[in-house]
Enzyme design. Structure first.
Site, short mmCIF file in Angstrom:
data_model
loop_
_atom_site.label_atom_id
_atom_site.label_comp_id
_atom_site.label_asym_id
_atom_site.label_seq_id
_atom_site.Cartn_x
_atom_site.Cartn_y
_atom_site.Cartn_z
N LYS A 138 0.82 -1.22 0.00
CA LYS A 138 0.00 0.00 0.00
C LYS A 138 0.85 1.27 0.00
O LYS A 138 2.05 1.24 0.24
CB LYS A 138 -0.93 0.01 1.22
CG LYS A 138 -1.86 -1.19 1.27
CD LYS A 138 -2.73 -1.29 0.05
CE LYS A 138 -3.79 -2.38 0.10
NZ LYS A 138 -3.39 -3.71 0.51
C1 LIG Z 1 -9.80 -2.83 -0.96
C2 LIG Z 1 -9.10 -3.51 0.18
N1 LIG Z 1 -9.71 -3.57 1.36
C3 LIG Z 1 -9.14 -4.15 2.43
C4 LIG Z 1 -7.89 -4.72 2.33
C5 LIG Z 1 -7.32 -5.43 3.51
O1 LIG Z 1 -6.14 -4.93 3.97
P1 LIG Z 1 -5.09 -5.86 4.73
O2 LIG Z 1 -4.33 -6.61 3.71
O3 LIG Z 1 -4.25 -4.86 5.45
O4 LIG Z 1 -5.84 -6.74 5.67
C6 LIG Z 1 -7.19 -4.66 1.12
C7 LIG Z 1 -5.85 -5.25 0.99
O5 LIG Z 1 -5.28 -5.35 -0.04
C8 LIG Z 1 -7.81 -4.06 0.01
O6 LIG Z 1 -7.22 -4.00 -1.19
#
Ligand SMILES: Cc1ncc(COP(=O)(O)O)c(C=O)c1O
Length: 414
Positions: free
Chosen positions: A198
C-alpha cells in the site's frame, strides 16, 4: 515501424526506472531501533508510538480520531462492529474489490450483498446501491477502488435517507480528496490498510478514522480486547478480540508518514500527465477526471481498455505485449469478487451461522454485467510505485502503448 518486443523486437520501456517498494531509508531504521531499545513493544501503556501515529494520521487526514490496528481487514470488522452491524444484517459492497471488503462482513456474521459498479468510474454504482436496499440493510462498504473516490454527492443522500452506516474502504486511497477533503472521514468510518503493497506501509497494519466520538470510543475499546486504551489492567468492558498494532509497526508508520505528502503529490502529478497523454491515444482511457476529485491517491492507475480501438485484440493479449515491452501491468483481482470459490454455498456455510445461511443470496448465480465486463475485458492496472518514476519514465509508458497500437496488426497474428 519498431518491432514489438513480444515478437522479438527491442523493449520500448527498457530501463524504466521504478523505485523499489516499500521505500526504506535511514529514518525507518532509526525509528525501529528506537522502539526496540525503548523496551515498550506493545501499545497498552499511555504515550505509545501507536498513539503518536494515530494523532499524526488523523491530522494528515483532517479527521478527529484515528485508531491504529493490525491490518486493513480487521479495521473493516471493527468499523462494522462499532457501527452496530449485527448477525444477519445485510451490508452492501461493490463487486469489484479485494476479498477483505466482503469477508469482513461475514466475519461479523452479516451478509455481503454485491452491488454492480458504475460503467464510467467502476466504483460502486449509486443507482444499483439504492436498488439493493432492503429492510435488512444496515451498512454500506464503499470502496475507493484503485484510489478513485466513490461519488459522495450521490451516496451520502442515499445512506442518510435509509439511515445506513457508511464505511469507506480506503485501503487503496491514502491521499485521495473529494472537494478538498481527504477521504476516510466523510462517511461514518474510514478503513485503511498499511499492508506492504500500500501507499503507506508497515508490512501489516491498518487504521480507522472517524469524526464521531461515540464511534471512536466504542471502536477503541473493542480493538483493545474490551479495555480502555492507555489503562493496562484487567478491567474489560466488552467481550472482544485483540486488534492492536505493534509498536514496531507504529514506529515505521510514523517515519513513512513523513514522506507520504511528497510521494502522494508526485504520484498525483505523474498520474495526471499519464492520464492526459493516454486519453489522446484512444482505447486506453484513464478514469474520468472530475473537478470534485481535488487530489487522487493511487493504489492502481486504472486504464479502461477498448478492444475495438485495438483491432479487436483482447485485453489479455495487449497486457502480454505491454509486459513484454517492459511495463509491469495487470488486471488487479481478475474476477468480480462473488466469483471466488469462497462464495460457493458449501464454503459460505462453514463461516456463517445456519440461521443466516438460509437468508443468503445465491452468489453462484450472480451476474453483475458492468463488473463482469470490466474484469474480463476492460480493466488494466498499473501499480502505484510506477508513478514514482519521473516524467521520462511516464513518457516511456505512453510511447510503449502508442507503439503497440501502431503495430496492432502484427499483434493480432500472435
Ligand atoms: C480494498 C481492500 N480492502 C481491504 C484490504 C485489507 O487490507 P489488509 O491486507 O491490510 O488486511 C485490502 C488489501 O489489499 C484491500 O485491497
Amino acid at each position: 515501424m519498431a518491432k514489438l518486443a513480444v515478437l522479438g523486437g527491442k523493449q520500448a520501456a527498457k530501463g524504466l526506472n521504478i523505485p523499489a517498494w516499500p521505500f526504506v531509508d535511514r529514518e525507518d531504521e532509526r525509528m525501529l531501533v528506537k522502539v526496540l531499545k525503548g523496551r515498550r513493544w506493545c501499545r497498552i501503556y499511555p504515550g505509545s508510538w501507536a498513539e503518536k501515529f494515530e494523532k499524526a494520521y488523523a491530522k494528515w487526514n483532517q479527521a478527529k480520531y484515528a485508531i491504529a490496528a493490525a491490518n486493513g481487514t480487521v479495521t473493516l470488522e471493527l468499523s462494522l462492529k462499532a457501527g452496530g452491524v449485527k448477525i444477519g444484517d445485510e451490508v452492501l459492497v461493490p463487486a469489484v474489490t479485494f476479498i477483505a471488503s466482503a469477508s469482513a462482513i461475514s466475519e461479523v456474521g452479516a451478509i455481503p450483498i454485491f452491488v454492480d459498479v458504475d460503467p464510467g468510474t467502476f466504483q460502486i454504482s449509486p443507482e444499483a446501491l439504492e436498488a439493493s436496499i432492503t429492510k435488512r440493510t444496515k451498512a454500506v462498504i464503499a470502496v475507493h477502488y484503485g484510489g478513485y473516490p466513490v461519488n459522495f454527492d450521490k451516496i451520502i443522500p442515499i445512506v442518510r435517507k435509509h439511515k445506513l452506516l457508511l464505511v469507506e474502504d480506503c485501503a487503496h486511497a491514502h491521499g485521495t480528496e473529494w472537494k478538498g477533503r481527504p477521504v476516510g472521514s466523510i462517511g461514518d468510518f474510514g478503513s485503511f490498510s498499511f499492508q506492504e503493497s500500500k501507499s503507506l506501509s508497515s508490512g501489516e497494519g491498518g487504521a480507522i478514522l472517524t469524526n464521531n466520538k461515540k464511534y471512536y470510543e466504542e471502536a477503541s475499546i473493542i480493538h483493545n480486547i474490551g479495555r480502555v486504551v492507555g489503562k493496562p489492567g484487567y478491567g474489560h468492558f466488552i467481550l472482544s478480540s485483540n486488534y492492536r498494532l505493534s509498536e514496531f509497526q507504529a514506529g515505521v508508520l510514523l517515519s513513512q508518514l513523513s514522506r507520504l505528502t511528497q510521494q502522494t503529490n508526485h504520484k498525483y502529478k505523474m498520474g495526471e500527465f499519464l492520464a492526459k497523454e493516454l486519453n489522446k491515444i484512444g482505447g486506453v482511457d484513464s478514469l474520468p477526471r472530475d473537478k470534485r476529485i481535488t487530489k487522487r491517491g493511487y493504489y492502481f492507475f486504472i486504464i479502461k481498455y477498448d478492444a475495438r480501438q485495438f483491432g479487436g485484440v483482447h485485453r489479455d493479449k495487449f497486457l502480454s505485449a505491454l509486459r513484454a515491452e517492459g511495463v509491469p501491468c495487470g488486471a488487479a483481482y481478475g474476477v468480480p469478487l462473488y466469483k471466488n470459490y469462497a462464495f460457493c454455498r458449501a464454503q459460505i456455510e462453514k463461516v456463517l451461522p445456519s440461521r443466516v445461511v438460509g437468508k443468503l443470496p445465491n452468489y453462484e448465480k450472480l451476474y453483475l454485467p458492468v463488473a463482469e465486463n470490466f474484469c474480463a475485458n476492460q480493466q488494466i492496472t498499473l501499480w502505484h510505485p510506477l508513478l514514482l518514476t519521473d516524467r521520462n519514465g511516464i513518457q516511456k509508458i505512453i510511447d510503449t502503448v502508442a507503439k503497440i497500437k501502431e503495430n496492432i496488426d502484427e499483434l493480432k497474428k500472435v
